[in-house]
Design a protein around this motif. Structure first.
Motif, PDB file in Angstrom:
ATOM      1  N   VAL A   1       0.845  -1.196   0.000  1.00 31.60           N
ATOM      2  CA  VAL A   1       0.000   0.000   0.000  1.00 31.60           C
ATOM      3  C   VAL A   1       0.877   1.241   0.000  1.00 31.60           C
ATOM      4  CG1 VAL A   1      -1.755   1.286   1.268  1.00 31.60           C
ATOM      5  CG2 VAL A   1      -1.844  -1.226   1.200  1.00 31.60           C
ATOM      6  N   ALA A   2       0.645   2.121  -0.995  1.00 32.56           N
ATOM      7  CA  ALA A   2       1.370   3.391  -1.052  1.00 32.56           C
ATOM      8  C   ALA A   2       0.606   4.482  -0.319  1.00 32.56           C
ATOM      9  CB  ALA A   2       1.608   3.801  -2.503  1.00 32.56           C
ATOM     10  N   ARG A   3      -0.733   4.532  -0.514  1.00 32.04           N
ATOM     11  CA  ARG A   3      -1.554   5.537   0.170  1.00 32.04           C
ATOM     12  C   ARG A   3      -3.008   5.100   0.152  1.00 32.04           C
ATOM     13  NH1 ARG A   3       0.315   7.687  -4.512  1.00 32.04           N
ATOM     14  NH2 ARG A   3      -1.233   8.154  -6.139  1.00 32.04           N
ATOM     15  N   VAL A   4      -3.772   5.723   1.012  1.00 28.65           N
ATOM     16  CA  VAL A   4      -5.199   5.442   1.160  1.00 28.65           C
ATOM     17  C   VAL A   4      -5.951   6.765   1.156  1.00 28.65           C
ATOM     18  CG1 VAL A   4      -6.962   4.463   2.660  1.00 28.65           C
ATOM     19  CG2 VAL A   4      -4.739   3.344   2.492  1.00 28.65           C
ATOM     20  N   VAL A   5      -6.993   6.861   0.298  1.00 29.25           N
ATOM     21  CA  VAL A   5      -7.763   8.107   0.181  1.00 29.25           C
ATOM     22  C   VAL A   5      -9.244   7.753   0.164  1.00 29.25           C
ATOM     23  CG1 VAL A   5      -8.288  10.102  -1.279  1.00 29.25           C
ATOM     24  CG2 VAL A   5      -5.932   9.261  -1.113  1.00 29.25           C
ATOM     25  N   ASP A   6     -10.058   8.509   0.901  1.00 33.35           N
ATOM     26  CA  ASP A   6     -11.503   8.346   0.853  1.00 33.35           C
ATOM     27  C   ASP A   6     -12.062   9.246  -0.240  1.00 33.35           C
ATOM     28  OD1 ASP A   6     -11.728   6.417   2.830  1.00 33.35           O
ATOM     29  OD2 ASP A   6     -11.787   7.892   4.435  1.00 33.35           O
ATOM     30  N   VAL A   7     -12.498   8.645  -1.336  1.00 30.50           N
ATOM     31  CA  VAL A   7     -13.066   9.396  -2.459  1.00 30.50           C
ATOM     32  C   VAL A   7     -14.401  10.001  -2.048  1.00 30.50           C
ATOM     33  CG1 VAL A   7     -13.819   9.235  -4.869  1.00 30.50           C
ATOM     34  CG2 VAL A   7     -11.912   7.825  -4.071  1.00 30.50           C
ATOM     35  N   THR A   8     -15.220   9.206  -1.354  1.00 29.15           N
ATOM     36  CA  THR A   8     -16.477   9.659  -0.748  1.00 29.15           C
ATOM     37  C   THR A   8     -16.568   8.970   0.607  1.00 29.15           C
ATOM     38  OG1 THR A   8     -17.936   7.853  -1.465  1.00 29.15           O
ATOM     39  CG2 THR A   8     -17.536   9.635  -3.063  1.00 29.15           C
ATOM     40  N   PRO A   9     -17.571   9.310   1.436  1.00 31.30           N
ATOM     41  CA  PRO A   9     -17.719   8.585   2.707  1.00 31.30           C
ATOM     42  C   PRO A   9     -17.982   7.092   2.523  1.00 31.30           C
ATOM     43  CG  PRO A   9     -18.963  10.641   2.772  1.00 31.30           C
ATOM     44  CD  PRO A   9     -18.482  10.480   1.358  1.00 31.30           C
ATOM     45  N   GLY A  10     -18.356   6.677   1.308  1.00 26.91           N
ATOM     46  CA  GLY A  10     -18.641   5.268   1.074  1.00 26.91           C
ATOM     47  C   GLY A  10     -17.694   4.582   0.122  1.00 26.91           C
ATOM     48  N   LEU A  11     -16.623   5.271  -0.297  1.00 27.95           N
ATOM     49  CA  LEU A  11     -15.711   4.693  -1.290  1.00 27.95           C
ATOM     50  C   LEU A  11     -14.277   5.043  -0.931  1.00 27.95           C
ATOM     51  CD1 LEU A  11     -15.865   3.123  -4.038  1.00 27.95           C
ATOM     52  CD2 LEU A  11     -15.594   5.340  -5.162  1.00 27.95           C
ATOM     53  N   ARG A  12     -13.494   4.010  -0.673  1.00 27.51           N
ATOM     54  CA  ARG A  12     -12.085   4.216  -0.307  1.00 27.51           C
ATOM     55  C   ARG A  12     -11.193   3.725  -1.437  1.00 27.51           C
ATOM     56  NH1 ARG A  12      -9.181   3.335   5.414  1.00 27.51           N
ATOM     57  NH2 ARG A  12     -10.224   5.342   5.583  1.00 27.51           N
ATOM     58  N   ARG A  13     -10.213   4.522  -1.789  1.00 25.80           N
ATOM     59  CA  ARG A  13      -9.250   4.167  -2.836  1.00 25.80           C
ATOM     60  C   ARG A  13      -7.918   3.783  -2.189  1.00 25.80           C
ATOM     61  NH1 ARG A  13      -9.501   8.126  -7.427  1.00 25.80           N
ATOM     62  NH2 ARG A  13     -11.312   6.784  -7.798  1.00 25.80           N
TER      63      ARG A  13
ATOM     64  N   GLY B   1     -21.337  -3.278   4.973  1.00 26.14           N
ATOM     65  CA  GLY B   1     -21.465  -4.576   5.617  1.00 26.14           C
ATOM     66  C   GLY B   1     -20.169  -5.138   6.156  1.00 26.14           C
ATOM     67  N   VAL B   2     -20.228  -6.449   6.374  1.00 28.07           N
ATOM     68  CA  VAL B   2     -19.093  -7.205   6.901  1.00 28.07           C
ATOM     69  C   VAL B   2     -18.455  -7.951   5.743  1.00 28.07           C
ATOM     70  CG1 VAL B   2     -18.415  -9.066   8.453  1.00 28.07           C
ATOM     71  CG2 VAL B   2     -20.224  -7.481   9.134  1.00 28.07           C
ATOM     72  N   GLY B   3     -17.175  -7.740   5.512  1.00 22.85           N
ATOM     73  CA  GLY B   3     -16.525  -8.408   4.394  1.00 22.85           C
ATOM     74  C   GLY B   3     -15.029  -8.429   4.537  1.00 22.85           C
ATOM     75  N   VAL B   4     -14.413  -9.463   4.004  1.00 23.00           N
ATOM     76  CA  VAL B   4     -12.963  -9.611   4.086  1.00 23.00           C
ATOM     77  C   VAL B   4     -12.259  -8.429   3.420  1.00 23.00           C
ATOM     78  CG1 VAL B   4     -11.012 -10.998   3.290  1.00 23.00           C
ATOM     79  CG2 VAL B   4     -13.043 -12.123   4.203  1.00 23.00           C
ATOM     80  N   ALA B   5     -12.653  -8.117   2.165  1.00 17.81           N
ATOM     81  CA  ALA B   5     -11.964  -7.062   1.413  1.00 17.81           C
ATOM     82  C   ALA B   5     -12.268  -5.688   1.966  1.00 17.81           C
ATOM     83  CB  ALA B   5     -12.368  -7.145  -0.058  1.00 17.81           C
ATOM     84  N   THR B   6     -13.550  -5.435   2.272  1.00 18.84           N
ATOM     85  CA  THR B   6     -13.937  -4.127   2.804  1.00 18.84           C
ATOM     86  C   THR B   6     -13.206  -3.830   4.096  1.00 18.84           C
ATOM     87  OG1 THR B   6     -16.137  -4.375   1.835  1.00 18.84           O
ATOM     88  CG2 THR B   6     -15.885  -2.730   3.560  1.00 18.84           C
ATOM     89  N   THR B   7     -13.182  -4.788   4.999  1.00 22.27           N
ATOM     90  CA  THR B   7     -12.521  -4.574   6.288  1.00 22.27           C
ATOM     91  C   THR B   7     -11.026  -4.358   6.100  1.00 22.27           C
ATOM     92  OG1 THR B   7     -14.201  -5.853   7.449  1.00 22.27           O
ATOM     93  CG2 THR B   7     -12.071  -5.604   8.546  1.00 22.27           C
ATOM     94  N   TRP B   8     -10.423  -5.152   5.203  1.00 23.01           N
ATOM     95  CA  TRP B   8      -8.987  -4.951   4.951  1.00 23.01           C
ATOM     96  C   TRP B   8      -8.729  -3.529   4.462  1.00 23.01           C
ATOM     97  CZ3 TRP B   8      -6.264  -3.396   0.697  1.00 23.01           C
ATOM     98  CH2 TRP B   8      -4.871  -3.505   0.775  1.00 23.01           C
ATOM     99  N   ALA B   9      -9.537  -3.058   3.512  1.00 22.37           N
ATOM    100  CA  ALA B   9      -9.308  -1.730   2.923  1.00 22.37           C
ATOM    101  C   ALA B   9      -9.444  -0.625   3.962  1.00 22.37           C
ATOM    102  CB  ALA B   9     -10.289  -1.495   1.776  1.00 22.37           C
ATOM    103  N   TYR B  10     -10.425  -0.760   4.858  1.00 21.54           N
ATOM    104  CA  TYR B  10     -10.651   0.307   5.839  1.00 21.54           C
ATOM    105  C   TYR B  10      -9.741   0.190   7.051  1.00 21.54           C
ATOM    106  CZ  TYR B  10     -14.235   2.480   3.131  1.00 21.54           C
ATOM    107  OH  TYR B  10     -14.875   3.175   2.139  1.00 21.54           O
ATOM    108  N   ARG B  11      -8.894  -0.821   7.049  1.00 19.24           N
ATOM    109  CA  ARG B  11      -7.844  -0.920   8.071  1.00 19.24           C
ATOM    110  C   ARG B  11      -6.450  -0.788   7.458  1.00 19.24           C
ATOM    111  NH1 ARG B  11     -10.198  -6.124  11.550  1.00 19.24           N
ATOM    112  NH2 ARG B  11     -11.906  -4.984  12.578  1.00 19.24           N
ATOM    113  N   ALA B  12      -6.385  -0.613   6.139  1.00 19.18           N
ATOM    114  CA  ALA B  12      -5.090  -0.616   5.446  1.00 19.18           C
ATOM    115  C   ALA B  12      -4.280   0.637   5.778  1.00 19.18           C
ATOM    116  CB  ALA B  12      -5.316  -0.709   3.941  1.00 19.18           C
ATOM    117  N   ASN B  13      -2.977   0.446   5.839  1.00 15.37           N
ATOM    118  CA  ASN B  13      -2.033   1.542   6.071  1.00 15.37           C
ATOM    119  C   ASN B  13      -0.889   1.418   5.084  1.00 15.37           C
ATOM    120  OD1 ASN B  13      -3.085   2.866   8.577  1.00 15.37           O
ATOM    121  ND2 ASN B  13      -2.803   0.783   9.398  1.00 15.37           N
ATOM    122  N   PRO B  14      -0.229   2.539   4.745  1.00 18.19           N
ATOM    123  CA  PRO B  14       0.941   2.467   3.873  1.00 18.19           C
ATOM    124  C   PRO B  14       1.951   1.451   4.396  1.00 18.19           C
ATOM    125  CG  PRO B  14       0.276   4.743   4.159  1.00 18.19           C
ATOM    126  CD  PRO B  14      -0.578   3.936   5.100  1.00 18.19           C
TER     127      PRO B  14
END
Length: 616
Positions: free
Chosen positions: A20-32, A118-131
């Motif tokens: 992970v290089a960086r994490v940005v919230d595009v909207t409150p419901g979409l994380r890049r 919801g609850v999901g493997v990928a969603t949770t990983w993304a919202y806990r991801a750090n560089p």
């Protein structure tokens, strides 16, 4: 308009370890999440294989993201061996499929957007991801380019489709016309697209409704009505919503199925979370829907599934016919007996009941999937072939094909049935480009002028061969029923009249000598024949060569050392249908040698397919 409207590019499958290089919230419901790493460029794997640079040429390209199991620090990953990735079975890799939002080759950056829900493997990983966090990424295996030649586009999707839609709108030409409908959870989840004179974007906001619970997109598209001119539709989102949109376009608007691309990105399902981590699903208490469907192998469940498919129960329920009296009227059944049957379907979790109405469960939704129904209903290609399994005991005892003893028709007679053979060829052709593209570019075909093709996907191969080799002519060899389908398919699938003029169809069997050719291409044909017949096929192909010509054989082999249930099933299917089987590499080499030929070169193309160059 050609049937295959979107040109396909096949990529070498690679598994890359990125960070992970960086994490940005595009909207409150979409994380890049932006990933980077040297393996986005060309790299050498642990087995010495050189993998090419990451490539993504289609707006809806997808990659597999592989995650560790809860409580583990390292993921279960496939191993690359002999040109293929071997996926572990116990435990299996934990992966999810996501769209490539952006790839910057110069900066070596890959953007993946994650919807927060919801609850999901990928969603949770993304919202806990750090560089600095690591992630394994596989693919894309193919890129399907943007369709051209249409008057306008219809683009429909929910939150999960935003990355692909955003990329598509950025790639459309300035004069393109498009109607775009996007469903999101709330107003703040909308994103700003650049203003385009011919593009109209309509946002549909759920405002508290559960995702996938109401047909909001279907209503919006229906209310908008028809437009003049040719149209290409791209649909993505919740599986049943996409199914209903496609059904509406085909049945009520008269859109040809070939002018619609559709993908069910997700299905409504209840997810059981870990007791110690409510943001992570519990892998031991969550049954994968298709896994549950596949395991219903006791005698009554598979018979009940087929009866439900043939009665059209799931189709009726998905169209809103949900009470016992209404269903009985629609399918022509007795109410009393139907009520008993519906109770059983509820007991095995294909249906759910609310008051007097039935609805499809997550697993039951598969009964509306065309590819699944092909295995279940009497007119299905897979159904008609799998009837041979009923003679399995006789096949094992006597080592012979048994389809005729079960159905009254042997394999040759079945292929002479136009309804069966035409559908079989259509199914095969739908996926043939994943081999046709890299095979046409293979050095094994360098300099060819005349090519003879024996293959169920022959028109697709002719398409790519004439595109890659401007001087080449292609002769498709087929029996009469197949030849009829190929003749109809060529003008539908190939827009270029000049390339169509370089193709011809000859009605004869694979056992006959053809006109002289620089290359005779035989693709997945030997598995239909016992050894003696397969040797004759190869001898006649070799006898058809011009001086210096070559026979190119593409035939997958069975590796008993990497025993896989589906490979073993194919072995039994070929035994019961043809009396042959799914040959091991040693068995195939014995057939080649028995035909008086030898392998002078081999190469891998596409997703690990082996091309064998044969000579006397």
């Amino acid at each position: 308009m050609p049937r295959r409207a979107r040109p396909t590019v096949v990529h070498t499958i690679a598994l890359r370890e990125l960070e992970v290089a960086r994490v940005v919230d595009v909207t409150p419901g979409l994380r890049r999440v932006t990933l980077t790493g040297d393996q986005l460029g060309s790299f050498t794997g642990s087995d010495g294989t050189t993998f090419p640079e990451f490539a993504s040429e289609g707006f809806d390209d997808s990659v597999r993201l592989i995650f560790p199991y809860p409580g583990e620090s390292e993921p279960v990953v496939p191993v690359h061996k002999d040109g293929k990735f071997r996926w572990p079975a116990d435990p299996p890799a934990l992966w999810r499929v996501y769209t490539v939002r952006r790839y910057d080759a110069q900066a070596r950056e890959l953007d993946i957007d994650f919807v927060r829900h919801g609850v999901g493997v990928a969603t949770t990983w993304a919202y806990r991801a750090n560089p600095g966090d690591r992630l394994h990424v596989g693919g894309p295996s193919v890129s399907t380019k943007r369709p051209e030649g249409y008057d306008r586009y219809l683009v429909v999707g929910d939150d999960t489709a935003i990355p692909a839609i955003d990329r598509l709108l950025g790639e459309l030409p300035d004069d393109a016309r498009a109607e775009v409908y996007i469903e999101v959870a709330e107003e703040s989840h909308r994103i700003d697209f650049p203003e385009r004179p011919g593009v109209r974007v309509t946002w549909i906001v759920r405002n508290g409704l559960a995702a996938g619970s109401e047909p909001l997109l279907l209503r919006a598209v229906r209310e908008a009505g028809r437009r003049e001119g040719s149209m290409f539709a791209w649909l993505a989102g919740e599986q049943s919503a996409v199914r209903d949109l496609r059904r509406y376009l085909v049945e009520e608007r008269g859109v040809d199925k070939s002018d619609i691309d559709f993908t069910g990105y997700w299905r409504r399902a209840e997810v059981v979370a870990l007791d110690e981590d409510p943001a992570m699903p519990d892998p031991e208490r969550n049954d994968e829907a298709f896994g549950k469907f596949h395991e219903m192998s006791e005698l009554l469940p598979p018979l009940a599934i087929r009866a439900a498919a043939n009665l059209g129960i799931a189709d009726c329920i998905s169209r809103g016919v949900r009470t016992v009296p209404a269903l009985a009227l629609h399918i022509g059944a007795n109410e009393r007996s139907l009520a008993k049957f519906l109770r059983y379907l509820q007991a095995i979790e294909l249906l759910e009941r609310e008051g007097d109405e039935y609805k499809l469960s997550e697993t039951g939704e598969f009964l509306t999937d065309e590819s699944v129904l092909d295995h279940l209903v009497p007119g299905g290609v897979e159904f008609r072939m799998s009837q041979a399994f009923h003679g399995l005991e006789a096949a094992v005892r006597h080592d012979r094909p048994v389809l005729e003893s079960v159905t009254g028709q042997d394999w040759d007679a079945l292929r002479g049935d136009a309804a069966f053979e035409h559908k079989r060829l259509e199914n095969k052709s739908r996926f043939a480009q994943v081999l046709a593209d890299p095979l046409a570019k293979s050095p094994a075909l360098a300099g060819v002028r005349k090519v003879v093709v024996h293959a169920a996907g022959a028109v697709v191969h002719a398409d790519y061969l004439t595109a890659v080799h401007p001087e080449a002519t292609v002769t498709i060899v087929a029996l009469p029923t197949a030849a009829d389908w190929f003749r109809g398919d060529i003008p539908l699938s190939i827009a270029d009249a000049a390339r169509r003029d370089r193709m011809r169809i000859v009605e004869q069997s694979v056992f006959e000598k053809t006109e002289p050719a620089d290359a005779v291409l035989i693709i997945d044909a030997l598995g239909q024949h016992r050894d003696a017949e397969a040797k004759l096929v190869l001898r006649q192909a070799a006898a058809s060569l011009s001086p210096g010509g070559r026979v190119l054989l593409v035939e997958d082999t069975f590796d008993p050392g990497e025993l896989d249930e589906h490979d073993a099933e194919l072995d039994i299917l070929r035994l019961t249908l043809h009396g042959s089987g799914y040959r091991t590499e040693a068995e195939l080499e014995a057939v080649i040698a028995g035909a008086g030929l030898k392998v002078i070169a081999t190469s891998l193309v596409g997703w690990g397919n082996t091309v064998r160059v044969l000579a006397p």
